[in-house]
Design an enzyme around this catalytic site. Structure first.
Site, mmCIF file in Angstrom:
data_model
loop_
_atom_site.group_PDB
_atom_site.id
_atom_site.type_symbol
_atom_site.label_atom_id
_atom_site.label_comp_id
_atom_site.label_asym_id
_atom_site.label_seq_id
_atom_site.Cartn_x
_atom_site.Cartn_y
_atom_site.Cartn_z
ATOM 1 C CG ASP A 52 24.311 -17.339 17.654
ATOM 2 O OD1 ASP A 52 24.000 -16.160 17.396
ATOM 3 O OD2 ASP A 52 24.018 -17.873 18.743
ATOM 4 C CD GLU A 117 19.622 -14.659 20.869
ATOM 5 O OE1 GLU A 117 18.703 -14.291 21.609
ATOM 6 O OE2 GLU A 117 19.630 -15.776 20.304
HETATM 7 ZN ZN LIG Z 1 17.305 -15.243 17.847
#
Ligand SMILES: [Zn+2]
Ligand SMILES: *[C@@H]1O[C@H](CO)[C@@H](O)[C@H](O)[C@H]1NC(C)=O
Length: 430
Positions: A52, A117
């Site tokens: 992501d 994340e």
């Molecule tokens: Zn990162």
């Protein structure tokens, strides 16, 4: 998205067809690759990256559309080129080449690719950890994103430095609120909820958390880099037993270096009032703190309580966690020494030092699976590049991307060496 769909999107056919590699989807979007080693008695390690990215819009002023991967003057532009798709693709590309070459690792390893994340990894990384725990996996070390090769970024430092993150600051989000009876603005009380809360916030800003420079892993960074500074910094940094308080007072003057000196306090939201002629019943503020390694979340909460020093201000912890444990970085540390050797194999002139991450990564979820978590990718950061990270014109040079592939290609093979390299420490040379 099935496993088959994913295979058709990407170009690592050998990774997906090798009998040594097992691929599984975790939490629908994250990926776990288990690479079998020929010597099951060797403790496996794990390479971590995330898929992501933070949002990006062309209208923010990008030189190339942020999802075009357009090449300009040898650089690939795009959101994620640094954070964190280059390491991710570099790891898979390195494994692809190794498998094509017929390489069969002695030491087994895992590759974890999280999908959330940037919003704390509660689904991706945490479920990868859950799967590994179910299988009673213990890891020799974890290598994730975090620090980089800094070139010309630290003022006074001669030559580039590869900083390997051995810990991360902790974090806390605290809500302060004051509630009072609402009233009409024609008959105001002497103190309003806004006034009381504003005074509390001001006290937090005027009384920063204690200076702790030299009590955390930042000390090792300075000691390792000391010999690359000119005088008098070389002398000061080699004698932190004496000069840590002095250096701390110098470093706290700038926000970017102050972050290494203490737990930082940032007031990020302040809400009160809905109408010009009504004294609001409720005022609330949010404070985001990043906790220095030498402090705990509880100590920080206690200090906030005493600094605010007003019973009318309600203090609530929204979320938070302690600083991460400090991973080993000594001569016997397998993970640290293998990463260091790999950096020096590829960049012989770089100085390698342990560092501390002031932000957080997915790797923090792995602390029950290993004592040693390292945060580093061999991405070169030059002056101005820090603003590209989560900013506009994020990019990586084609050369640096090739170096990343080489790095992981070499790292996987270095993890199979029987004996750690001989120490040649540069600390305390002065
Ligand atoms: Zn990162
Ligand atoms: C995976 O997707 C299914 C179906 O949309 C959903 O019910 C489930 O909660 C998802 N799992 C995770 C861990 O997000």
């Amino acid at each position: 998205l099935s496993s088959k769909d994913f295979e058709s999107f990407i170009s690592f056919p050998t990774v997906f067809s090798s009998s040594l590699v097992r691929h599984e989807l975790v939490a629908n979007y994250s990926h776990l690759f288990s690479v079998q080693g020929s010597q099951p008695d060797l403790v496996p390690y794990l390479l971590l990256a995330h898929i992501d990215v933070v949002p990006a819009s062309e209208s923010d002023g990008w030189e190339a559309p942020p999802f075009s991967a357009k090449e300009i003057d040898g650089f690939i532009y795009g959101r994620g080129t640094i954070d964190d798709k280059s390491p991710l693709m570099g790891i898979l590309q390195a494994l692809e080449y190794l498998l094509i070459k017929g390489y069969a690792p002695r030491r087994g390893f895992y590759i974890g690719l999280g999908h959330d994340e940037e919003v704390s990894g509660y689904k991706g990384a945490m479920n990868i950890v859950r799967v590994l725990k179910q299988r009673s996996v213990q890891l020799s070390f974890v290598l994730d994103e975090g620090l980089a090769v800094l070139d010309g970024v630290i003022s006074g430092l001669e030559g580039p430095a590869a900083l390997i993150g051995i810990s991360e600051k902790g974090s806390a989000t605290v809500k302060l609120s004051v509630s009072m009876l609402p009233g009409h603005s024609s008959m105001p009380p002497s103190e309003s909820s806004i006034g009381i809360l504003a005074a509390a916030v001001k006290r937090l800003e005027e009384n920063p958390m204690p200076r702790l420079f030299g009590h955390g892993p930042e000390r090792g960074t300075f000691e390792h880099l000391a010999h690359k500074f000119g005088l008098p910094m070389k002398f000061i940094m080699s004698n932190l037993w004496l000069f840590a308080p002095l250096l701390g007072r110098v470093l706290e003057r700038k926000p970017d270096t102050n972050a290494f000196v203490r737990t930082t306090t940032a007031v990020t939201m302040f809400n009160a009032g809905v109408k010009v002629n009504i004294i609001p019943a409720l005022a609330e503020a949010y404070v985001n703190l990043r906790i220095h390694s030498a402090q705990s979340l509880q100590e920080v909460l206690d200090l906030i309580q005493s600094t605010v020093g007003d019973q009318r201000v309600k203090i609530e912890l929204v979320n938070g966690f302690d600083p991460l444990p400090v991973s080993s970085a000594d001569e016997k540390s397998f993970g640290f020494q293998i990463i260091k050797k790999t950096v020096l194999d590829i960049f012989p002139t770089v100085t390698v030092a342990p560092g501390i991450c002031i932000g957080n990564t997915d790797s923090r979820h792995f602390k029950d699976l290993t004592n040693d978590i390292y945060r580093f990718a061999p991405v070169w950061f030059k002056p101005g590049d820090a603003q590209r990270f989560h900013g506009i014109n994020e990019r990586i040079s084609k050369k640096n991307y090739e170096e990343l592939i080489e790095f992981y290609f070499s790292l996987i093979q270095n993890c199979d060496i029987q004996k750690l390299p001989e120490p040649h420490s540069s600390v305390h040379e002065l």
